[in-house]
Design an enzyme around this catalytic site. Sequence first.
Site, short mmCIF file in Angstrom:
data_model
loop_
_atom_site.label_atom_id
_atom_site.label_comp_id
_atom_site.label_asym_id
_atom_site.label_seq_id
_atom_site.Cartn_x
_atom_site.Cartn_y
_atom_site.Cartn_z
N MET A 30 54.88 60.01 43.01
CA MET A 30 56.00 59.06 42.87
C MET A 30 57.32 59.82 42.76
O MET A 30 58.32 59.28 42.31
CB MET A 30 55.78 58.15 41.67
CG MET A 30 54.51 57.31 41.81
SD MET A 30 54.55 55.76 40.93
CE MET A 30 54.75 56.33 39.25
N GLY A 31 57.31 61.09 43.12
CA GLY A 31 58.56 61.85 43.16
C GLY A 31 59.00 62.36 41.82
O GLY A 31 58.22 62.43 40.87
N GLU A 35 56.69 71.13 38.20
CA GLU A 35 55.69 72.15 38.55
C GLU A 35 54.30 71.53 38.73
O GLU A 35 53.49 72.06 39.49
CB GLU A 35 55.63 73.26 37.50
CG GLU A 35 56.65 74.35 37.70
CD GLU A 35 56.48 75.13 39.01
OE1 GLU A 35 55.34 75.45 39.39
OE2 GLU A 35 57.49 75.38 39.68
N HIS A 37 53.54 68.64 40.14
CA HIS A 37 53.47 68.19 41.54
C HIS A 37 53.35 69.38 42.50
O HIS A 37 52.56 69.36 43.44
CB HIS A 37 54.72 67.40 41.90
CG HIS A 37 54.92 66.14 41.12
ND1 HIS A 37 55.94 65.97 40.23
CD2 HIS A 37 54.21 64.98 41.10
CE1 HIS A 37 55.87 64.75 39.70
NE2 HIS A 37 54.82 64.14 40.20
N LYS A 149 45.77 65.09 34.68
CA LYS A 149 46.56 64.43 33.63
C LYS A 149 46.26 62.93 33.64
O LYS A 149 46.11 62.31 32.59
CB LYS A 149 48.05 64.67 33.87
CG LYS A 149 48.92 63.90 32.94
CD LYS A 149 50.24 64.59 32.74
CE LYS A 149 51.17 63.72 31.98
NZ LYS A 149 51.66 62.61 32.82
N GLN A 153 42.87 57.53 36.45
CA GLN A 153 43.19 57.33 37.87
C GLN A 153 42.21 58.11 38.75
O GLN A 153 41.70 57.59 39.74
CB GLN A 153 44.63 57.81 38.09
CG GLN A 153 45.06 57.93 39.52
CD GLN A 153 46.55 58.23 39.62
OE1 GLN A 153 47.35 57.34 39.45
NE2 GLN A 153 46.92 59.46 39.88
N VAL A 176 49.28 70.79 34.35
CA VAL A 176 50.28 71.85 34.21
C VAL A 176 51.17 71.49 33.01
O VAL A 176 51.63 70.36 32.89
CB VAL A 176 51.12 71.99 35.50
CG1 VAL A 176 52.20 73.05 35.33
CG2 VAL A 176 50.21 72.33 36.67
P1 AMP Z 1 53.18 60.95 39.62
O1 AMP Z 1 54.31 61.34 40.52
O2 AMP Z 1 53.51 61.02 38.18
O3 AMP Z 1 52.53 59.66 40.04
O4 AMP Z 1 52.06 62.06 39.83
C1 AMP Z 1 51.63 62.42 41.11
C2 AMP Z 1 50.40 63.28 40.96
O5 AMP Z 1 50.75 64.42 40.18
C3 AMP Z 1 49.26 62.60 40.23
O6 AMP Z 1 48.04 62.96 40.84
C4 AMP Z 1 49.36 63.14 38.83
O7 AMP Z 1 48.14 63.17 38.14
C5 AMP Z 1 49.84 64.56 39.11
N1 AMP Z 1 50.51 65.13 37.96
C6 AMP Z 1 51.52 64.60 37.23
N2 AMP Z 1 51.84 65.41 36.20
C7 AMP Z 1 51.00 66.47 36.28
C8 AMP Z 1 50.81 67.66 35.50
N3 AMP Z 1 51.55 67.90 34.42
N4 AMP Z 1 49.86 68.52 35.87
C9 AMP Z 1 49.07 68.28 36.95
N5 AMP Z 1 49.20 67.19 37.73
C10 AMP Z 1 50.14 66.30 37.40
#
Ligand code: AMP
Length: 281
Positions: A30-31, A35, A37, A149, A153, A176
Site C-alpha cells: 500500500m506504499g 525497509e 517493503h 508482520k 494475512q 524488519v
Molecule cells: P503494507 O504496505 O503495509 O500493506 O505492506 C505491504 C507488505 O509489506 C505486506 O506483505 C506486509 O506484511 C509487508 N510489511 C510491512 N511491514 C513490514 C515489516 N516491518 N517487515 C516485513 N514486511 C513488512
Amino acid sequence: MRLIRLPSEMSLWSQQARAAGQTIGLVPTMGCFHEGHLSLMRRAATLADMVVVSLFVNPIQFGPEEDYSRYPRDFERDAAMAAAEKIDILFAPQPEEMFAPDNLTRIEVSGLTDVLCGKSRPGHFTGVATVVAKLFNLTMPQIAVFGEKDFQQLAVLKRMVQDLDFQLKIIGHPIVREADGLAMSSRNRYLSREERRSALSLHQAIQLSRSAVREGITDVDQLLDLVTARLQQDARITTDYIAIVDQYDLTPKKRIDPNALLAMAVKIGTTRLIDNALLLV
Ligand code: AMP
C-alpha cells in the site's frame, strides 16, 4: 522500472512476460515504503526473473471508521525508492480502475478471518483477499512475497491460494525492525515522540516472553499474563488482543511448541499497531 497505471496494461504485460518464459514475482503493497517493503522486493528479485510491485491503497479493506482517507501516501518518494531497487514494474492503479462502481464480487476465507485482527476489523480480510486475488489475476505471478508482520494475512492468503487453486507460491518474509526493535510500519509515522517510545513495549513484550520460554515456562496463561502486565505498565497502550496461536491455523495454543506465535494488536493514541513473534527460537 516501468510504471503501469491501467489494469488492462498490467494484464497484457504479464501475459507477454509469461509467453516469453519469464517467471514473475509479485510484492503487493500500500506504499509509503520503508525497509520492510524494500526487503520484500529484494527477496522477490532472488526468486523470480521479473518483479512486479503493486502500490494500491485498497479502499475495500478499510472499515468505515478506519484510516483510508488519511492513510499516508507519497507516490513520488515511493516511485523513486522502487526505481532504486531491482524491480521491473510498479503497478499503481487508481481505485476506480480496480473497483468499478458496480462490482459485486468478494472472496471470503471463513474461520481464519473471524479471529484476532478480523474480530476488530470486520470485512478487512475479505477486502484483502479480494484485492490480492485481482492482483494475482492481473500480474500472473509464480511467487508472491508477503511480510510475516501481517501473519494473519499470510495465513488467510495461503489458504485462499490452496482453496482456489491459484498456481503460485506464497512466500512469507521475516519482520524488519528499527534498530530499537520497533517493527517497521507505514503507520509508525502517525506516532508522536512519546507514543513511539510506548510502541517499543510490543517488542519488549516479545523479548520478555521469549526469555520466559527459554527459562522453561511453557504455560500459555502464565505467558499471556506476563505480556499483559508488561503492556499494562504503559497508560498510553490500549490492548486489542494478546494471543498465543498456531502460526498456520491461528487456533489458540495450549502448550508452547515451535509453531506457537505470540500476536498482539494495540492502540497507541489513535494508531493501531500489530506485532508478533514465534516464541520458541
Ligand atoms: P503494507 O504496505 O503495509 O500493506 O505492506 C505491504 C507488505 O509489506 C505486506 O506483505 C506486509 O506484511 C509487508 N510489511 C510491512 N511491514 C513490514 C515489516 N516491518 N517487515 C516485513 N514486511 C513488512
